[in-house]
Design a protein around this motif. Structure first.
Motif, PDB file in Angstrom:
ATOM      1  N   GLU A 230      52.006 -37.256  -8.301  1.00  0.00           N
ATOM      2  CA  GLU A 230      51.899 -36.243  -9.337  1.00  0.00           C
ATOM      3  C   GLU A 230      52.628 -34.970  -8.935  1.00  0.00           C
ATOM      4  N   ARG A 231      52.641 -34.682  -7.637  1.00  0.00           N
ATOM      5  CA  ARG A 231      53.237 -33.444  -7.154  1.00  0.00           C
ATOM      6  C   ARG A 231      53.717 -33.632  -5.721  1.00  0.00           C
ATOM      7  N   VAL A 232      54.882 -33.076  -5.402  1.00  0.00           N
ATOM      8  CA  VAL A 232      55.422 -33.100  -4.047  1.00  0.00           C
ATOM      9  C   VAL A 232      55.759 -31.661  -3.671  1.00  0.00           C
ATOM     10  N   VAL A 233      55.296 -31.231  -2.494  1.00  0.00           N
ATOM     11  CA  VAL A 233      55.582 -29.889  -2.004  1.00  0.00           C
ATOM     12  C   VAL A 233      56.296 -30.023  -0.668  1.00  0.00           C
ATOM     13  N   ILE A 234      57.443 -29.381  -0.542  1.00  0.00           N
ATOM     14  CA  ILE A 234      58.189 -29.371   0.713  1.00  0.00           C
ATOM     15  C   ILE A 234      58.174 -27.951   1.245  1.00  0.00           C
ATOM     16  N   GLU A 235      57.574 -27.784   2.399  1.00  0.00           N
ATOM     17  CA  GLU A 235      57.512 -26.464   3.019  1.00  0.00           C
ATOM     18  C   GLU A 235      58.729 -26.284   3.905  1.00  0.00           C
TER      19      GLU A 235
ATOM     20  N   VAL B 217      58.583 -27.162  -4.958  1.00  0.00           N
ATOM     21  CA  VAL B 217      57.472 -27.840  -5.626  1.00  0.00           C
ATOM     22  C   VAL B 217      58.045 -28.741  -6.715  1.00  0.00           C
ATOM     23  N   PHE B 218      57.789 -30.034  -6.593  1.00  0.00           N
ATOM     24  CA  PHE B 218      58.248 -31.017  -7.571  1.00  0.00           C
ATOM     25  C   PHE B 218      57.023 -31.540  -8.324  1.00  0.00           C
ATOM     26  N   ASP B 219      56.946 -31.282  -9.612  1.00  0.00           N
ATOM     27  CA  ASP B 219      55.879 -31.836 -10.436  1.00  0.00           C
ATOM     28  C   ASP B 219      56.462 -32.997 -11.230  1.00  0.00           C
ATOM     29  N   GLY B 220      55.831 -34.157 -11.124  1.00  0.00           N
ATOM     30  CA  GLY B 220      56.279 -35.323 -11.876  1.00  0.00           C
ATOM     31  C   GLY B 220      57.537 -35.966 -11.340  1.00  0.00           C
ATOM     32  N   ALA B 221      57.875 -35.763 -10.076  1.00  0.00           N
ATOM     33  CA  ALA B 221      59.063 -36.375  -9.495  1.00  0.00           C
ATOM     34  C   ALA B 221      58.819 -37.859  -9.259  1.00  0.00           C
ATOM     35  N   GLN B 222      59.893 -38.630  -9.259  1.00  0.00           N
ATOM     36  CA  GLN B 222      59.818 -40.052  -8.951  1.00  0.00           C
ATOM     37  C   GLN B 222      59.937 -40.193  -7.437  1.00  0.00           C
ATOM     38  N   VAL B 223      58.924 -40.800  -6.802  1.00  0.00           N
ATOM     39  CA  VAL B 223      58.916 -40.952  -5.355  1.00  0.00           C
ATOM     40  C   VAL B 223      58.944 -42.441  -5.018  1.00  0.00           C
ATOM     41  N   THR B 224      59.906 -42.822  -4.173  1.00  0.00           N
ATOM     42  CA  THR B 224      60.055 -44.208  -3.756  1.00  0.00           C
ATOM     43  C   THR B 224      59.907 -44.283  -2.243  1.00  0.00           C
ATOM     44  N   LYS B 225      59.111 -45.217  -1.785  1.00  0.00           N
ATOM     45  CA  LYS B 225      58.928 -45.455  -0.353  1.00  0.00           C
ATOM     46  C   LYS B 225      59.663 -46.745  -0.016  1.00  0.00           C
TER      47      LYS B 225
ATOM     48  N   ALA C 176      53.608 -30.846   6.179  1.00  0.00           N
ATOM     49  CA  ALA C 176      54.989 -30.503   5.889  1.00  0.00           C
ATOM     50  C   ALA C 176      55.337 -30.816   4.445  1.00  0.00           C
ATOM     51  N   ALA C 177      54.729 -31.826   3.903  1.00  0.00           N
ATOM     52  CA  ALA C 177      54.875 -32.139   2.484  1.00  0.00           C
ATOM     53  C   ALA C 177      53.671 -32.945   2.074  1.00  0.00           C
ATOM     54  N   ALA C 178      53.269 -32.821   0.840  1.00  0.00           N
ATOM     55  CA  ALA C 178      52.115 -33.571   0.386  1.00  0.00           C
ATOM     56  C   ALA C 178      52.444 -34.261  -0.914  1.00  0.00           C
ATOM     57  N   VAL C 179      52.075 -35.517  -1.014  1.00  0.00           N
ATOM     58  CA  VAL C 179      52.248 -36.264  -2.242  1.00  0.00           C
ATOM     59  C   VAL C 179      50.865 -36.626  -2.718  1.00  0.00           C
ATOM     60  N   LYS C 180      50.451 -36.062  -3.840  1.00  0.00           N
ATOM     61  CA  LYS C 180      49.134 -36.347  -4.382  1.00  0.00           C
ATOM     62  C   LYS C 180      49.255 -37.547  -5.294  1.00  0.00           C
ATOM     63  N   GLY C 181      48.309 -38.465  -5.162  1.00  0.00           N
ATOM     64  CA  GLY C 181      48.315 -39.637  -6.016  1.00  0.00           C
ATOM     65  C   GLY C 181      49.044 -40.804  -5.373  1.00  0.00           C
TER      66      GLY C 181
ATOM     67  N   ALA D  39      61.016 -32.471   5.054  1.00  0.00           N
ATOM     68  CA  ALA D  39      62.303 -32.041   4.518  1.00  0.00           C
ATOM     69  C   ALA D  39      63.301 -31.962   5.662  1.00  0.00           C
ATOM     70  N   GLU D  40      64.488 -32.528   5.444  1.00  0.00           N
ATOM     71  CA  GLU D  40      65.532 -32.464   6.444  1.00  0.00           C
ATOM     72  C   GLU D  40      66.780 -31.898   5.800  1.00  0.00           C
ATOM     73  N   ASP D  41      67.453 -31.014   6.507  1.00  0.00           N
ATOM     74  CA  ASP D  41      68.716 -30.488   6.039  1.00  0.00           C
ATOM     75  C   ASP D  41      69.697 -30.571   7.184  1.00  0.00           C
ATOM     76  N   ASP D  42      70.400 -31.698   7.254  1.00  0.00           N
ATOM     77  CA  ASP D  42      71.360 -31.919   8.325  1.00  0.00           C
ATOM     78  C   ASP D  42      72.761 -31.503   7.905  1.00  0.00           C
ATOM     79  N   GLY D  43      72.901 -30.917   6.722  1.00  0.00           N
ATOM     80  CA  GLY D  43      74.193 -30.474   6.258  1.00  0.00           C
ATOM     81  C   GLY D  43      75.062 -31.601   5.745  1.00  0.00           C
ATOM     82  N   GLU D  44      74.498 -32.720   5.334  1.00  0.00           N
ATOM     83  CA  GLU D  44      75.292 -33.821   4.832  1.00  0.00           C
ATOM     84  C   GLU D  44      75.869 -33.468   3.473  1.00  0.00           C
ATOM     85  N   ASP D  45      76.970 -34.124   3.112  1.00  0.00           N
ATOM     86  CA  ASP D  45      77.561 -33.961   1.797  1.00  0.00           C
ATOM     87  C   ASP D  45      76.640 -34.565   0.759  1.00  0.00           C
ATOM     88  N   GLU D  46      76.619 -33.940  -0.420  1.00  0.00           N
ATOM     89  CA  GLU D  46      75.879 -34.465  -1.561  1.00  0.00           C
ATOM     90  C   GLU D  46      74.396 -34.641  -1.294  1.00  0.00           C
TER      91      GLU D  46
END
Length: 140
Positions: free
Chosen positions: A29-34, A42-50, A78-83, A93-100
């Motif tokens: 339902e919600r994803v938060v990346i600190e 804050v992502f509300d209603g995002a599609q999350v795939t494992k 660090a991040a929470a996925v409810k539901g 969250a990772e930011d390695d500076g990759e393209d795109e």
């Protein structure tokens, strides 16, 4: 790349299973990346795939952040996925500076699973909108 165009989703799922890749849609339902700078996404209603490939779990979040929250507004991991399931609470969250915005882990996974170079794997991921399973399927 065999055939001309799309692949039957059932056949793709079967091929991924043969390669040892399990894909599961999470009912998030919600994803938060600190972030380190305190501007949380804050992502509300995002599609999350494992995706579980040979014991390594990768989470993919598809959507746009609805808001940026200040530090101290939430708390928690660090991040929470409810539901979703319990493993989903470990998304980082990772930011390695990759393209795109393609994570290096995804590039390595696709290159390894499809037996191609990292450059070819990155191109396939870009063409597949960052979806590792689809990129692997297209490369084989």
């Amino acid at each position: 790349m065999f055939g001309g165009g799309g692949m039957n989703p059932r056949k793709m799922k079967q091929m991924m299973k043969q390669m040892g890749i399990d894909v599961e849609e999470l009912d998030a339902e919600r994803v938060v990346i600190e972030t380190a700078d305190g501007d949380d996404l804050v992502f509300d209603g995002a599609q999350v795939t494992k995706m579980d490939a040979q014991g390594q779990e990768t989470y993919q979040i598809v959507g746009s952040p609805d808001s940026v929250a200040d530090a101290g507004a939430g708390g928690g991991s660090a991040a929470a996925v409810k539901g979703g399931d319990a493993d989903a609470a470990a998304i980082e969250a990772e930011d390695d500076g990759e393209d795109e915005g393609i994570p290096e882990e995804d590039v390595k996974l696709v290159a390894q699973q499809a037996g191609v170079s990292k450059e070819d794997a990155r191109e396939a991921l870009e063409a597949a909108n960052g979806e590792p399973a689809r990129a692997i399927s297209e490369l084989q």
